[in-house]
Design an enzyme around this catalytic site. Structure first.
Site, PDB file in Angstrom:
ATOM      1  CB  SER A 141     -94.918 -99.997  16.965  1.00 33.36           C
ATOM      2  OG  SER A 141     -96.159 -99.913  17.646  1.00 33.36           O
ATOM      3  CE1 TYR A 154     -95.146 -94.971  15.312  1.00 31.70           C
ATOM      4  CE2 TYR A 154     -96.740 -96.624  16.015  1.00 31.70           C
ATOM      5  CZ  TYR A 154     -95.515 -96.009  16.158  1.00 31.70           C
ATOM      6  OH  TYR A 154     -94.639 -96.436  17.141  1.00 31.70           O
TER       7      TYR A 154
HETATM    8  N1  LIG Z   1     -93.662 -94.870  23.303  1.00 32.10           N
HETATM    9  C1  LIG Z   1     -94.450 -95.781  22.764  1.00 32.10           C
HETATM   10  O1  LIG Z   1     -95.634 -95.923  23.162  1.00 32.10           O
HETATM   11  C2  LIG Z   1     -93.916 -96.670  21.672  1.00 32.10           C
HETATM   12  C3  LIG Z   1     -94.602 -97.872  21.408  1.00 32.10           C
HETATM   13  C4  LIG Z   1     -94.139 -98.691  20.398  1.00 32.10           C
HETATM   14  C5  LIG Z   1     -93.010 -98.345  19.678  1.00 32.10           C
HETATM   15  N2  LIG Z   1     -92.364 -97.184  19.947  1.00 32.10           N
HETATM   16  C6  LIG Z   1     -91.195 -96.848  19.130  1.00 32.10           C
HETATM   17  O2  LIG Z   1     -90.065 -96.665  19.957  1.00 32.10           O
HETATM   18  C7  LIG Z   1     -89.146 -95.754  19.334  1.00 32.10           C
HETATM   19  C8  LIG Z   1     -88.723 -94.695  20.332  1.00 32.10           C
HETATM   20  O3  LIG Z   1     -89.865 -93.921  20.672  1.00 32.10           O
HETATM   21  P1  LIG Z   1     -90.036 -93.147  22.062  1.00 32.10           P
HETATM   22  O4  LIG Z   1     -91.289 -93.633  22.665  1.00 32.10           O
HETATM   23  O5  LIG Z   1     -88.779 -93.173  22.834  1.00 32.10           O
HETATM   24  O6  LIG Z   1     -90.348 -91.681  21.488  1.00 32.10           O
HETATM   25  P2  LIG Z   1     -89.642 -90.267  21.773  1.00 32.10           P
HETATM   26  O7  LIG Z   1     -89.407 -90.099  23.228  1.00 32.10           O
HETATM   27  O8  LIG Z   1     -90.461 -89.266  21.062  1.00 32.10           O
HETATM   28  O9  LIG Z   1     -88.238 -90.450  21.041  1.00 32.10           O
HETATM   29  C9  LIG Z   1     -88.141 -90.527  19.636  1.00 32.10           C
HETATM   30  C10 LIG Z   1     -86.790 -89.976  19.241  1.00 32.10           C
HETATM   31  O10 LIG Z   1     -86.670 -90.077  17.813  1.00 32.10           O
HETATM   32  C11 LIG Z   1     -85.944 -88.955  17.364  1.00 32.10           C
HETATM   33  N3  LIG Z   1     -86.348 -88.585  16.012  1.00 32.10           N
HETATM   34  C12 LIG Z   1     -87.607 -88.457  15.510  1.00 32.10           C
HETATM   35  N4  LIG Z   1     -87.570 -88.090  14.232  1.00 32.10           N
HETATM   36  C13 LIG Z   1     -86.251 -87.984  13.903  1.00 32.10           C
HETATM   37  C14 LIG Z   1     -85.570 -87.628  12.726  1.00 32.10           C
HETATM   38  N5  LIG Z   1     -86.221 -87.298  11.598  1.00 32.10           N
HETATM   39  N6  LIG Z   1     -84.220 -87.587  12.748  1.00 32.10           N
HETATM   40  C15 LIG Z   1     -83.540 -87.896  13.870  1.00 32.10           C
HETATM   41  N7  LIG Z   1     -84.138 -88.262  15.022  1.00 32.10           N
HETATM   42  C16 LIG Z   1     -85.482 -88.287  15.025  1.00 32.10           C
HETATM   43  C17 LIG Z   1     -86.315 -87.820  18.302  1.00 32.10           C
HETATM   44  O11 LIG Z   1     -85.160 -87.024  18.439  1.00 32.10           O
HETATM   45  P3  LIG Z   1     -85.213 -85.432  18.457  1.00 32.10           P
HETATM   46  O12 LIG Z   1     -86.232 -85.067  19.468  1.00 32.10           O
HETATM   47  O13 LIG Z   1     -83.842 -85.063  18.805  1.00 32.10           O
HETATM   48  O14 LIG Z   1     -85.654 -85.053  17.107  1.00 32.10           O
HETATM   49  C18 LIG Z   1     -86.643 -88.511  19.616  1.00 32.10           C
HETATM   50  O15 LIG Z   1     -85.597 -88.405  20.534  1.00 32.10           O
HETATM   51  C19 LIG Z   1     -89.883 -95.192  18.114  1.00 32.10           C
HETATM   52  O16 LIG Z   1     -89.448 -95.852  16.941  1.00 32.10           O
HETATM   53  C20 LIG Z   1     -91.342 -95.529  18.389  1.00 32.10           C
HETATM   54  O17 LIG Z   1     -92.109 -95.645  17.207  1.00 32.10           O
HETATM   55  C21 LIG Z   1     -92.778 -96.349  20.940  1.00 32.10           C
END
Ligand SMILES: NC(=O)c1ccc[n+]([C@@H]2O[C@H](COP(=O)([O-])OP(=O)(O)OC[C@H]3O[C@@H](n4cnc5c(N)ncnc54)[C@H](OP(=O)(O)O)[C@@H]3O)[C@@H](O)[C@H]2O)c1
Length: 265
Positions: A141, A154
């Protein structure tokens, strides 16, 4: 299909595949994939996604990546499928005043965003070492390189992931495994709470769609850069933060009143 895009090039493990960015990456990766192993805790979104990806062999591994048993299941599937790509994308966020942030929540943030991808990578290295041109891509991130109020835990975990990626890349430099790091900026997904969304609106923070992030991810994957930060402005601030951290300190200090309006405490 574009020049350079090879059907069946990837046999991939993708964690967090049921989430916003993960599902968008899976849809973009599928046409170039012989096998996609989708990992997450909730089966329903993974099955819905798998149903969309007809034409690609898809397997689902359901479980909590903070548990050793899930890591072992993913490693077994990866061996069986002769995987050549690991995308550590699963993550959780936590926007909270650090002083009152729950200790369990802090542990969970570090476990999920840092320790779990480290242990999964370790478990898959023997298999990745057998696959020519193998890659590990860790999804970090911008907040891992540019600390921001409300994201101390985080940001610490994501900064750790960036450090892990760099160290391991150098450790494996004389092998065929590339270790790379991809950092999205704010993206419209369920990971962001209503408070984060409201703060982003007030601060006029640039936000991407998951599809735009997946497109940037696919460009990164096809190239050879060791790391990438999404967004030209964010790349500039990350560099400025490294060279002259006092400047972002002052700029963010001026936003604190607005940030505190939204910060859970
Ligand atoms: N969205 C943003 O603003 C943003 C910005 C910078 C970086 N990121 C990074 O991008 C990545 C994806 O995030 P996203 O925005 O797509 O969020 P999201 O929609 O909440 O997706 C995150 C996924 O991670 C899975 N997950 C979380 N904890 C887990 C665990 N203990 N074991 C297995 N699966 C787990 C969840 O699966 P389940 O629901 O099935 O548990 C969920 O599908 C993350 O690493 C996040 O930090 C996001």
């Amino acid at each position: 299909m574009n020049a350079g895009v090879q059907r069946g090039r990837y046999r991939a493990v993708l964690t967090g595949a049921g989430g916003g960015i993960g599902a968008a990456i899976a849809r973009r990766l599928a046409p170039q994939a012989e096998l996609l192993i989708l990992v997450g805790r909730q089966r329903v979104p993974l099955e819905a996604l798998a149903a969309e990806l007809s034409g690609t062999r898809v397997e689902i591994v359901c479980g909590d990546l903070c548990e050793d048993a899930t890591v072992a299941k993913v490693a077994a599937a990866a061996r069986q499928g002769a995987v050549n790509l690991l995308v550590n994308n699963a993550g959780v966020s936590g926007f909270h005043a650090f002083e009152t942030q729950d200790a369990q929540a802090i542990r969970r943030l570090v476990d999920t965003n840092l320790v779990a991808p480290m242990l999964l990578t370790r478990a898959l290295l023997p298999q990745l070492g057998l696959a020519p041109g193998a890659q590990v891509v860790n999804v970090g991130s911008v907040f891992g390189a540019l600390g921001f109020p409300g994201f101390a835990a985080y940001g610490a975990a994501k900064a750790g992931l960036a450090g892990f990626s760099q160290s391991l890349r150098r450790e494996l430099a004389d092998t065929t495994i590339a270790v790379r790091h991809f950092s999205p900026r704010a993206t419209r997904t369920a990971i962001n709470s209503a408070a984060v969304d409201a703060m982003n609106r007030e601060l006029k923070t640039a936000e991407d769609t998951p599809e735009a992030v997946a497109e940037a991810f696919m460009r990164f994957l096809a190239g050879s850069a060791a790391q990438h930060v999404v967004g030209a402005r964010e790349r500039f601030f990350v560099l400025l933060n490294k060279l002259l951290p006092g400047l972002p300190d002052n700029a963010i200090r001026k936003q604190l009143v607005q940030i505190r309006k939204h910060l859970p405490r």
